[in-house]
Motif scaffolding. Structure first.
Motif, PDB file in Angstrom:
ATOM      1  N   VAL A  21       0.831  -1.195   0.000  1.00 27.92           N
ATOM      2  CA  VAL A  21       0.000   0.000   0.000  1.00 27.92           C
ATOM      3  C   VAL A  21       0.867   1.246   0.000  1.00 27.92           C
ATOM      4  O   VAL A  21       1.805   1.377   0.757  1.00 27.92           O
ATOM      5  N   LEU A  22       0.515   2.191  -0.867  1.00 30.03           N
ATOM      6  CA  LEU A  22       1.327   3.376  -1.069  1.00 30.03           C
ATOM      7  C   LEU A  22       0.912   4.531  -0.183  1.00 30.03           C
ATOM      8  O   LEU A  22       1.747   5.270   0.291  1.00 30.03           O
ATOM      9  N   HIS A  23      -0.361   4.715   0.034  1.00 29.96           N
ATOM     10  CA  HIS A  23      -0.808   5.737   0.944  1.00 29.96           C
ATOM     11  C   HIS A  23      -2.222   5.420   1.400  1.00 29.96           C
ATOM     12  O   HIS A  23      -2.954   4.706   0.739  1.00 29.96           O
ATOM     13  N   ALA A  24      -2.572   5.893   2.555  1.00 33.28           N
ATOM     14  CA  ALA A  24      -3.852   5.541   3.160  1.00 33.28           C
ATOM     15  C   ALA A  24      -4.949   6.467   2.688  1.00 33.28           C
ATOM     16  O   ALA A  24      -4.725   7.622   2.355  1.00 33.28           O
ATOM     17  N   ALA A  25      -6.152   5.944   2.667  1.00 30.00           N
ATOM     18  CA  ALA A  25      -7.308   6.757   2.336  1.00 30.00           C
ATOM     19  C   ALA A  25      -8.490   6.247   3.126  1.00 30.00           C
ATOM     20  O   ALA A  25      -8.598   5.053   3.394  1.00 30.00           O
ATOM     21  N   GLU A  26      -9.379   7.137   3.531  1.00 27.97           N
ATOM     22  CA  GLU A  26     -10.506   6.745   4.348  1.00 27.97           C
ATOM     23  C   GLU A  26     -11.510   5.934   3.531  1.00 27.97           C
ATOM     24  O   GLU A  26     -12.091   4.993   4.017  1.00 27.97           O
ATOM     25  N   GLN A  27     -11.699   6.288   2.293  1.00 31.16           N
ATOM     26  CA  GLN A  27     -12.666   5.596   1.453  1.00 31.16           C
ATOM     27  C   GLN A  27     -12.204   5.620   0.008  1.00 31.16           C
ATOM     28  O   GLN A  27     -11.762   6.646  -0.491  1.00 31.16           O
ATOM     29  N   LYS A  28     -12.311   4.461  -0.640  1.00 27.71           N
ATOM     30  CA  LYS A  28     -11.856   4.388  -2.023  1.00 27.71           C
ATOM     31  C   LYS A  28     -12.836   5.123  -2.939  1.00 27.71           C
ATOM     32  O   LYS A  28     -14.048   5.000  -2.782  1.00 27.71           O
ATOM     33  N   GLN A  47     -21.067  -6.784  -5.325  1.00 24.71           N
ATOM     34  CA  GLN A  47     -21.303  -7.544  -4.097  1.00 24.71           C
ATOM     35  C   GLN A  47     -20.721  -8.950  -4.257  1.00 24.71           C
ATOM     36  O   GLN A  47     -21.462  -9.927  -4.439  1.00 24.71           O
ATOM     37  N   PRO A  48     -19.391  -9.069  -4.224  1.00 27.55           N
ATOM     38  CA  PRO A  48     -18.749 -10.367  -4.454  1.00 27.55           C
ATOM     39  C   PRO A  48     -19.190 -11.440  -3.461  1.00 27.55           C
ATOM     40  O   PRO A  48     -19.268 -12.614  -3.820  1.00 27.55           O
ATOM     41  N   GLU A  49     -19.478 -11.034  -2.237  1.00 27.80           N
ATOM     42  CA  GLU A  49     -19.815 -12.038  -1.228  1.00 27.80           C
ATOM     43  C   GLU A  49     -21.113 -12.761  -1.567  1.00 27.80           C
ATOM     44  O   GLU A  49     -21.306 -13.919  -1.189  1.00 27.80           O
ATOM     45  N   ASN A 103     -11.748 -12.171   1.859  1.00 23.99           N
ATOM     46  CA  ASN A 103     -10.941 -11.028   2.291  1.00 23.99           C
ATOM     47  C   ASN A 103     -10.206 -10.359   1.136  1.00 23.99           C
ATOM     48  O   ASN A 103      -9.883  -9.180   1.200  1.00 23.99           O
ATOM     49  N   LEU A 104      -9.933 -11.120   0.085  1.00 26.90           N
ATOM     50  CA  LEU A 104      -9.239 -10.561  -1.067  1.00 26.90           C
ATOM     51  C   LEU A 104     -10.194  -9.884  -2.045  1.00 26.90           C
ATOM     52  O   LEU A 104      -9.861  -8.856  -2.636  1.00 26.90           O
ATOM     53  N   LEU A 105     -11.382 -10.454  -2.226  1.00 19.58           N
ATOM     54  CA  LEU A 105     -12.304  -9.957  -3.252  1.00 19.58           C
ATOM     55  C   LEU A 105     -13.498  -9.196  -2.693  1.00 19.58           C
ATOM     56  O   LEU A 105     -14.289  -8.649  -3.460  1.00 19.58           O
ATOM     57  N   LYS A 126     -10.800  -6.604   0.837  1.00 21.38           N
ATOM     58  CA  LYS A 126     -11.454  -6.381   2.125  1.00 21.38           C
ATOM     59  C   LYS A 126     -10.419  -6.339   3.237  1.00 21.38           C
ATOM     60  O   LYS A 126     -10.621  -5.679   4.264  1.00 21.38           O
ATOM     61  N   ASP A 127      -9.297  -7.034   3.029  1.00 20.15           N
ATOM     62  CA  ASP A 127      -8.216  -7.088   4.016  1.00 20.15           C
ATOM     63  C   ASP A 127      -6.898  -6.731   3.324  1.00 20.15           C
ATOM     64  O   ASP A 127      -6.202  -7.611   2.827  1.00 20.15           O
ATOM     65  N   PRO A 128      -6.528  -5.443   3.286  1.00 14.84           N
ATOM     66  CA  PRO A 128      -5.283  -5.029   2.624  1.00 14.84           C
ATOM     67  C   PRO A 128      -4.046  -5.695   3.197  1.00 14.84           C
ATOM     68  O   PRO A 128      -3.075  -5.938   2.471  1.00 14.84           O
ATOM     69  N   ALA A 129      -4.042  -5.990   4.496  1.00 13.20           N
ATOM     70  CA  ALA A 129      -2.873  -6.624   5.110  1.00 13.20           C
ATOM     71  C   ALA A 129      -2.648  -8.022   4.536  1.00 13.20           C
ATOM     72  O   ALA A 129      -1.509  -8.426   4.270  1.00 13.20           O
ATOM     73  N   LEU A 130      -3.726  -8.766   4.348  1.00 15.15           N
ATOM     74  CA  LEU A 130      -3.613 -10.089   3.745  1.00 15.15           C
ATOM     75  C   LEU A 130      -3.118  -9.973   2.318  1.00 15.15           C
ATOM     76  O   LEU A 130      -2.289 -10.765   1.852  1.00 15.15           O
ATOM     77  N   LEU A 131      -3.600  -8.960   1.615  1.00 19.08           N
ATOM     78  CA  LEU A 131      -3.198  -8.727   0.240  1.00 19.08           C
ATOM     79  C   LEU A 131      -1.703  -8.452   0.140  1.00 19.08           C
ATOM     80  O   LEU A 131      -1.007  -8.966  -0.732  1.00 19.08           O
TER      81      LEU A 131
END
Length: 243
Positions: A21-28, A47-49, A103-105, A126-131
């Protein structure tokens, strides 16, 4: 993992190929605001889920695993290697494949056909850390594979307007911005997308026809398909067919 298996698995799990991740943002921002206005076709899974619930349901898994085609594939070396890769990733990432996919999709998946026969894949994790962790695993494997084949330069990165993109070789390019993977089949087609991510411009989201189509689909749509007929008619093969 052999190169043959990686070549089959990586396109399926292309969301693995990521830059931290290059920089944080509150909402994409909406992905449509980053897609060029002249995109020919856009599929958005919002709605991938809902789809993952169907695919990973006990009934669906049972139907697939009991089918003759699946049973036949289980006997092949290629399939056994693929299952080995999945098990390896589950152990390294401390998750099961169903949870990992969610978490990825989970933030959304978009596929777009761009001019010059290029395609864009955008995945909101959904989980940038896992990504990020998954990226390190795939990137390290790809580097090791390239070195073994005497082509260490095959895996490389490049900077563009302060953003860092990666390629595993060939004409593809990919980058991660705030937990969103952007990957194009042609590196030069990634630049217009990155330009739109940095500043407002003539994006798909500003196109009245696209806006009208989204309004017609409604906010509860699981997925949408948009085709720009005006641009499509200018596509050489389509134009020739129409003529």
């Amino acid at each position: 993992m052999s190169k043959r298996v990686a070549a089959w698995v990586l396109p399926l799990l292309s969301m693995m190929v990521l830059q931290p991740v290059l920089h944080a943002a509150e909402q994409k921002p909406a992905i449509a605001d980053w897609i060029p206005r002249d995109a020919i076709l856009v599929i958005e899974v919002k709605q991938p889920e809902a789809l993952l619930d169907l695919v990973t349901s006990e009934q669906m898994v049972s139907a697939i695993t009991s089918s003759p085609a699946y049973q036949k594939q289980m006997q092949t070396e290629k399939f056994r290697e693929f299952i080995g890769i999945v098990r390896y990733l589950e152990a390294k990432l401390n998750t099961d494949w169903q949870t990992g996919l969610r978490n990825l999709l989970g933030g959304g998946v978009t596929f777009a056909v761009l001019p010059d026969d290029a395609v864009l894949l955008a995945v909101d994790a959904k989980d940038p850390a896992l990504l990020k962790e998954l990226h390190e695993i795939v990137l390290n494997f790809s580097r090791d594979e390239a070195r073994r084949e005497g082509q260490p330069e095959r895996v490389k990165s490049a900077d563009y307007r302060g953003l860092t993109g990666w390629t595993l070789g060939g004409s593809d390019a990919h980058v991660l911005i705030d937990g969103r993977l952007l990957m194009t089949s042609k590196s030069d087609q990634l630049k217009p997308v990155l330009d739109l991510s940095l500043e407002s411009g003539a994006s798909l989201g500003t196109l009245p026809a696209y806006q009208a189509a989204q309004d017609a689909a409604g906010s509860n749509a699981v997925a949408t398909l948009y085709v720009n007929m005006q641009v499509l008619r200018q596509h050489p093969p389509i134009r020739q067919a129409l003529e």
